[in-house]
Structures are given as C-alpha cells and as structure tokens.
Write an enzyme that holds these catalytic residues in place. Structure first.
Site, mmCIF file in Angstrom:
data_model
loop_
_atom_site.group_PDB
_atom_site.id
_atom_site.type_symbol
_atom_site.label_atom_id
_atom_site.label_comp_id
_atom_site.label_asym_id
_atom_site.label_seq_id
_atom_site.Cartn_x
_atom_site.Cartn_y
_atom_site.Cartn_z
ATOM 1 N N VAL A 1 8.850 -2.123 -4.638
ATOM 2 C CA VAL A 1 8.383 -3.412 -3.839
ATOM 3 C C VAL A 1 7.224 -2.712 -3.054
ATOM 4 O O VAL A 1 6.943 -3.540 -1.987
ATOM 5 C CB VAL A 1 9.574 -3.888 -3.282
ATOM 6 N N CYS A 2 6.668 -1.802 -3.090
ATOM 7 C CA CYS A 2 5.478 -1.173 -2.276
ATOM 8 C C CYS A 2 4.219 -1.615 -3.161
ATOM 9 O O CYS A 2 4.143 -1.194 -4.429
ATOM 10 C CB CYS A 2 5.626 0.048 -1.997
ATOM 11 N N ILE A 3 3.228 -2.279 -2.603
ATOM 12 C CA ILE A 3 1.937 -2.734 -3.436
ATOM 13 C C ILE A 3 0.854 -2.058 -2.468
ATOM 14 O O ILE A 3 -0.290 -2.301 -2.736
ATOM 15 C CB ILE A 3 1.757 -4.151 -3.704
#
Length: 327
Positions: free
Chosen positions: A175-177
C-alpha cells in the site's frame, strides 16, 4: 558503481537446499535476539494503524513476539508504556521528528521504553540523525531503531549517529506508492537493496516492505536481515484494527499506508493508498504458520537455527519463480 550490482527482488530468487540434519522441523529454532531481548520469530507486524493497536501489541508481547506500536495516537503513548510495564512487558513505541517529539522523548525519563523506533518515510535525513542523538543522550538504555533507508551510506550514517538498528525499505510495500508518486525507492529491487545495505551494516538490519510470502522471510535473512517487518500478510485478521467492510456478502478489512490520505485525514503529501483485503482468521494462526514455514526453511538450509539461512547458495531466476502463476 551502483549499476554494477545485481538487481533482483524476492520473486527472482530461489534458495538452494542443503542436506537436512534434523528429524522434525519442530527441532528448528526460529528465535532471534534484538538488544537485550529474545523473541520467538524474526518478524515484526508493521507499525501501521490498520495492523497494530494496543490490544494486539499486548498480545504479541505476552506471547514472546517483538512489536512496534505506531505513532499516530500520540497522547496514548505514555499511558501505553505504563500499562505494558505494569504487566512486566516490554514497551516499544514510535516517534517522529517534529519539534514537540524532543520534549516527549525527554519526558520518558520517568518511565523509559525498552525500544523506540524513529519512523519516517525518508530516514536518511538530518532530522533523523538529530533525533537519534537526542534519544541516546536522554535515554541511553533505550534501543533505537531508525528508518527508513535504502542505501549503505544511510545505514552507516544512522549507525554512526547512535542507531542500534536500521530499517531498510523505501516504498516496496503493497500500500505504499512512494515509487510511483516520487520516482524514488526500493520497490522492485528491495531484496537487492537489503543485500547492498547489509554488507555495510555493523548493527542489525530490519527489512521492511515487499514481503508477499512466508518464504520471503527466509530470503530476507539470507540477504542480511536480522528481522523482517511485514504489513499486508498481517492485515485483514479478525483482530486487525482496520475497519470491516461488507461487499456482496463478503467481509473485507481496510488496509492503508502510513502516509496515505486515510491515515493523515487530509489530502497532502500522500504516498500511501487504501485497499480492501478479504478477512482471514486469527493473527495467532498466521504467526504459527509463519513459524512452521520458517522451521521448514531452516530444515532445507541444512541447519538448526536462523543462522543456517545466511549461508545457503541461491540462484537468480529471471523469469520469476511464479512463472505466470499469481500468488
């Protein structure tokens, strides 16, 4: 030159088995020491709001697992330390680097946590170095984990400032962009970055992000991690703090990144996203399964403990071990 080092990620690697010397995987010892303490597994649930809360932290500590409480409910940190200490449990909290955190750290002299994690997205920063020095001056007995970083230079600088362990991983998480929003990070080559950083480290490294399977824990240890921080595999449990959402009769849990709009409560500097994960069973079942799989990894490594994983050979499989299959 950096471009000369091999670049690979978890799915590009297979570890090569050695002769097994134990008669049952239950004989394999998965315990790990961090600072003055021994823990049951080299695994840490990510210090994110949808992964850990005070109840889960308490459960993990009671059962002999390491945990790091997130820093997003700031006023509850001191009462949390008190509650853990009253039960004879270790207190492990997170801090940021804003000015008011300095005063907070100084105020912990009366009831000092065993572990403090300095937790910011780009940890190779003067602000982090200053905070490490401040904690070490005010609370010299506290074990300081600092991150996140992605280069050997960063590891060395944080260690030299006084960090007892560094957290490696810039944006490889589910969930890290960061990698998409900024163009920077270790997404897609997290395992190679871990290897690169570990070669420079004199103190423990915590691999953070990009873990998609239990086998990735063994691979992290092979490439130099002492501990492995995991988000998505720990999200979506019955006890998980994420909100439960029903879609077409199925239940899901929210899981979002620490720098997402959902966590920040506003639309600024967003480097995380929100996803829904199907609800799975209990956290304790996942931890047991992780331990059993890691014991199997140790048996394949031809050893009796985690150290055996550090010495196995490996191959880089450029067509990916999944060969078109999805997990």
């Amino acid at each position: 030159m950096f471009n000369d080092i091999p670049v690979f990620d978890y799915e590009d690697i297979q570890l090569i088995p050695n002769k097994c010397i134990i008669t049952s995987r239950s004989q394999a010892d998965t315990s790990v020491t961090l600072g003055k303490y021994q823990f049951k597994l080299p695994v840490i649930p990510a210090n994110m709001q949808t992964i850990i809360d005070e109840t889960i932290a308490e459960q993990l500590a009671k059962e002999g697992y390491f945990y790091i409480m997130h820093r997003f409910d700031e006023d509850s940190r001191k009462p949390f330390i008190k509650r853990m200490h009253e039960q004879g449990l270790i207190a492990s909290i997170s801090v940021g680097v804003k000015a008011y955190e300095y005063e907070f750290v100084t105020s912990l002299k009366e009831d000092t946590p065993e572990f403090i994690t300095i937790d910011i997205a780009h940890g190779h920063a003067n602000s982090v170095i200053d905070m490490i020095k401040h904690i070490k001056t005010e609370l010299p007995e506290t074990f300081v984990i600092a991150g996140n970083v992605g280069t050997p230079e960063a590891v060395r600088e944080l260690e030299n400032a006084g960090a007892d362990a560094t957290k490696v991983g810039i944006g490889p998480g589910k969930v890290c962009i960061t990698k998409v929003k900024t163009g920077f990070g270790t997404g897609g080559w997290q395992l190679a970055a871990l290897r690169w950083c570990a070669k420079a480290a004199r103190k423990p490294i915590i691999a953070d992000g990009g873990i998609r399977t239990h086998g990735d824990i063994a691979k992290s240890i092979r490439f130099g991690a002492s501990m492995v921080m995991i988000g998505s595999l720990f999200a979506g449990h019955i006890e998980s703090p994420g909100k439960t959402v029903e879609v077409n009769g199925e239940t899901f849990k929210e899981y979002y990144g620490s720098a997402s709009a959902y966590q920040k409560g506003e639309h600024k500097n967003v480097e995380g996203k929100k996803i829904l994960l199907p609800t799975k069973g209990h956290l304790s079942d996942t931890l047991t399964e992780m331990q059993q799989d890691l014991q199997s990894s140790i048996s394949y490594a031809g050893g009796k403990d985690l150290d055996s994983l550090r010495h196995v050979d490996y191959v880089i499989v450029k067509n990916s071990i999944w060969n078109g299959d999805s997990i």
